[in-house]
Design a protein around this motif. Structure first.
Motif, short mmCIF file in Angstrom:
data_model
loop_
_atom_site.label_atom_id
_atom_site.label_comp_id
_atom_site.label_asym_id
_atom_site.label_seq_id
_atom_site.Cartn_x
_atom_site.Cartn_y
_atom_site.Cartn_z
N THR A 101 32.12 5.14 35.02
CA THR A 101 31.83 3.98 35.56
C THR A 101 30.94 3.08 34.86
O THR A 101 31.43 1.75 34.35
CB THR A 101 31.13 3.89 37.07
OG1 THR A 101 30.02 4.60 37.08
CG2 THR A 101 32.37 4.65 37.88
N VAL A 126 35.49 4.31 41.11
CA VAL A 126 34.57 4.64 42.38
C VAL A 126 35.23 5.16 43.49
O VAL A 126 34.66 6.12 44.05
CB VAL A 126 33.81 3.20 42.59
CG1 VAL A 126 32.98 3.17 43.81
CG2 VAL A 126 33.15 2.65 41.52
N ALA A 147 35.90 9.02 42.79
CA ALA A 147 34.43 9.86 42.66
C ALA A 147 33.95 9.96 43.86
O ALA A 147 33.43 10.97 44.16
CB ALA A 147 33.78 8.89 41.71
N ALA A 148 34.23 9.07 44.95
CA ALA A 148 33.67 9.06 46.15
C ALA A 148 34.68 9.49 47.23
O ALA A 148 34.42 9.57 48.54
CB ALA A 148 33.14 7.84 46.55
N TRP A 196 31.94 9.47 38.22
CA TRP A 196 30.93 8.53 38.15
C TRP A 196 30.49 8.22 36.64
O TRP A 196 30.03 7.05 36.46
CB TRP A 196 30.08 9.28 38.89
CG TRP A 196 30.10 9.18 40.36
CD1 TRP A 196 29.94 10.28 41.32
CD2 TRP A 196 30.31 8.13 41.33
NE1 TRP A 196 30.34 9.56 42.59
CE2 TRP A 196 30.38 8.49 42.63
CE3 TRP A 196 30.32 6.71 40.80
CZ2 TRP A 196 30.19 7.43 43.55
CZ3 TRP A 196 30.28 5.70 41.99
CH2 TRP A 196 30.52 6.07 43.39
N ARG A 240 33.29 15.33 40.85
CA ARG A 240 32.85 14.09 41.22
C ARG A 240 32.09 13.30 40.01
O ARG A 240 32.28 12.11 39.87
CB ARG A 240 32.49 13.84 42.62
CG ARG A 240 33.38 14.46 43.50
CD ARG A 240 32.84 14.37 45.04
NE ARG A 240 33.61 14.93 45.93
CZ ARG A 240 34.52 14.31 46.54
NH1 ARG A 240 34.82 13.19 46.26
NH2 ARG A 240 35.43 14.81 47.51
#
Length: 395
Positions: free
Chosen positions: A177, A96, A99-100, A174, A170
């Motif tokens: 996850t 997470v 990705a962010a 994601w 990205r």
């Protein structure tokens, strides 16, 4: 919760638990090395060079080294099932963060957290496998667990490269996850209770390092892994700059490399048994030879595909060969042995990424691959026939 041990003390084969660990391996490998297939777009998106972005692999390696050395001491008397579940939760959180990530610093924090998961999981993995199945089934169970490595190698890099080109890098992270979340639940359901055994702390590790055969094996393992990941971390720049491939061809070649890993997994489960000494030099010999072949003939897409397939097949046998060696030659201290092996491997990956990146940015991608070949030659020279790395021969 069902125990993995019969009343007789003989482990009952818990293959569902082994499969849950195989999925965890697949996610660990995919998470750790996804930047390899996304190196160029990640560098552009974060405003960094390819060599700098390659350090996202080295930072996870650094924290994996630290975690692998500390986990058996830090875990103390904790049930090993709880530790493995916690490591998988760390992996989910790290994905997470990556990705962010709004900038390079946050990316590195996410990768550092992933490193803790990698080091903790791998330090315990072989010792746990030794408790889930009878001794005679350990090589088979290790091959099954490392089948997750073959799956990740087959699909993570090419799918990541392809999807990254369409949706952005990205989105690829994601997408991992929900799979890790499912794996977390599977661990809770499938893993039996694994109470901590006799404490294996720093003193147990130092005891292993005093054994000459184990020290030799550890150094040879480090050279072999360092060679492999000096090359693999920077495979995409090589294929782009030397072979001249586009994204579609790159994805196909990475898929070929990964699919070849299924052949390696099959061979590992079928042929690795008994004395592994003659097999110890195979990874460095075969993978180093494939890297040399890429250096000489890598301008051809056909030749590049052939050498990558050879490299990929041996890559999945690599871990099974060396972890079988560890299970046979540190069987009296498997958690301590696992910690040292993982620390050695992750240190090699770290150094391979750092040195390879410096050679890439400072000289050329060919210099990076040449450095990989040199390390492979040193590994083969040290291993020889492997007999001096056995408990009965080299103590």
């Amino acid at each position: 919760m069902v125990s993995a041990v019969e009343d007789t003390g003989e482990p009952r084969a818990a293959w569902g638990a082994v499969l849950s660990m195989a999925l965890c391996v697949a996610m660990l490998i995919a998470s750790e090395f996804m930047p390899v297939s996304l190196l160029t777009p990640m560098a552009e998106g974060l405003g960094a060079s390819e060599g700098e972005t390659g350090q996202a692999i080295s930072i996870s390696g650094l924290f994996a080294v630290l975690a692998s050395l500390l986990v058996t001491t830090a875990a103390g008397t904790l049930n090993r099932k709880a530790v493995l579940v916690a490591m998988t939760a760390f992996m989910l959180f790290s994905l997470v963060l990556v990705a962010a990530a709004p900038n390079f610093a946050v990316l590195m924090i996410g990768r550092a957290l992933l490193g803790i998961c990698i080091g903790g999981f791998w330090a315990l993995a072989t010792a746990v496998i030794m408790r889930l199945v009878p001794e005679s089934e350990v090589p088979k169970a290790l091959a099954l667990m490392y089948g997750g490595q073959a799956i990740a190698a087959a699909f993570a890099a090419p799918v990541g490269s392809y999807l990254g080109g369409i949706f952005g890098w990205r989105a690829v992270f994601w997408a991992l996850t929900p799979i890790v979340a499912v794996n977390l639940i599977w661990h809770v359901v499938a893993l039996p209770s694994l109470p901590a055994g006799p404490r294996q702390d720093v003193r147990a590790m130092l005891g292993l390092l005093k054994r000459r055969y184990f020290r030799r094996g550890l150094i040879a393992c480090m050279l072999s892994w360092g060679s492999a990941f000096t090359m693999f971390t920077y495979l995409r720049p090589f294929l782009e700059q030397v072979t001249g491939v586009d994204v579609a061809t790159l994805s196909f070649l990475l898929l070929l490399l990964g699919c070849a890993g299924f052949l390696g997994t099959w061979a590992a489960g079928r042929f690795i048994k008994g004395n592994v000494a003659p097999l110890l030099k195979l990874p460095a010999l075969v993978m180093g030879g494939a890297t040399a072949g890429l250096l000489l003939l890598g301008h051809s897409v056909l030749a590049a595909g052939l050498f990558m397939a050879v490299w990929g097949a041996m890559n999945t046998m690599f871990s099974v060969i060396w972890m079988t060696w560890m299970s046979q030659n540190a069987d009296d201290a498997p958690e301590a042995g696992g910690s040292l092996m993982v620390a050695a491997i992750q240190a090699s990956i770290l150094l391979g990424a750092v040195v390879g990146g410096l050679l890439l940015d400072g000289i050329s991608i060919r210099a990076t691959f040449l450095g990989s070949v040199v390390l492979a030659v040193l590994a083969v020279a040290l291993i020889r026939d492997g007999r001096h790395m056995l408990k009965s021969k080299g103590a």
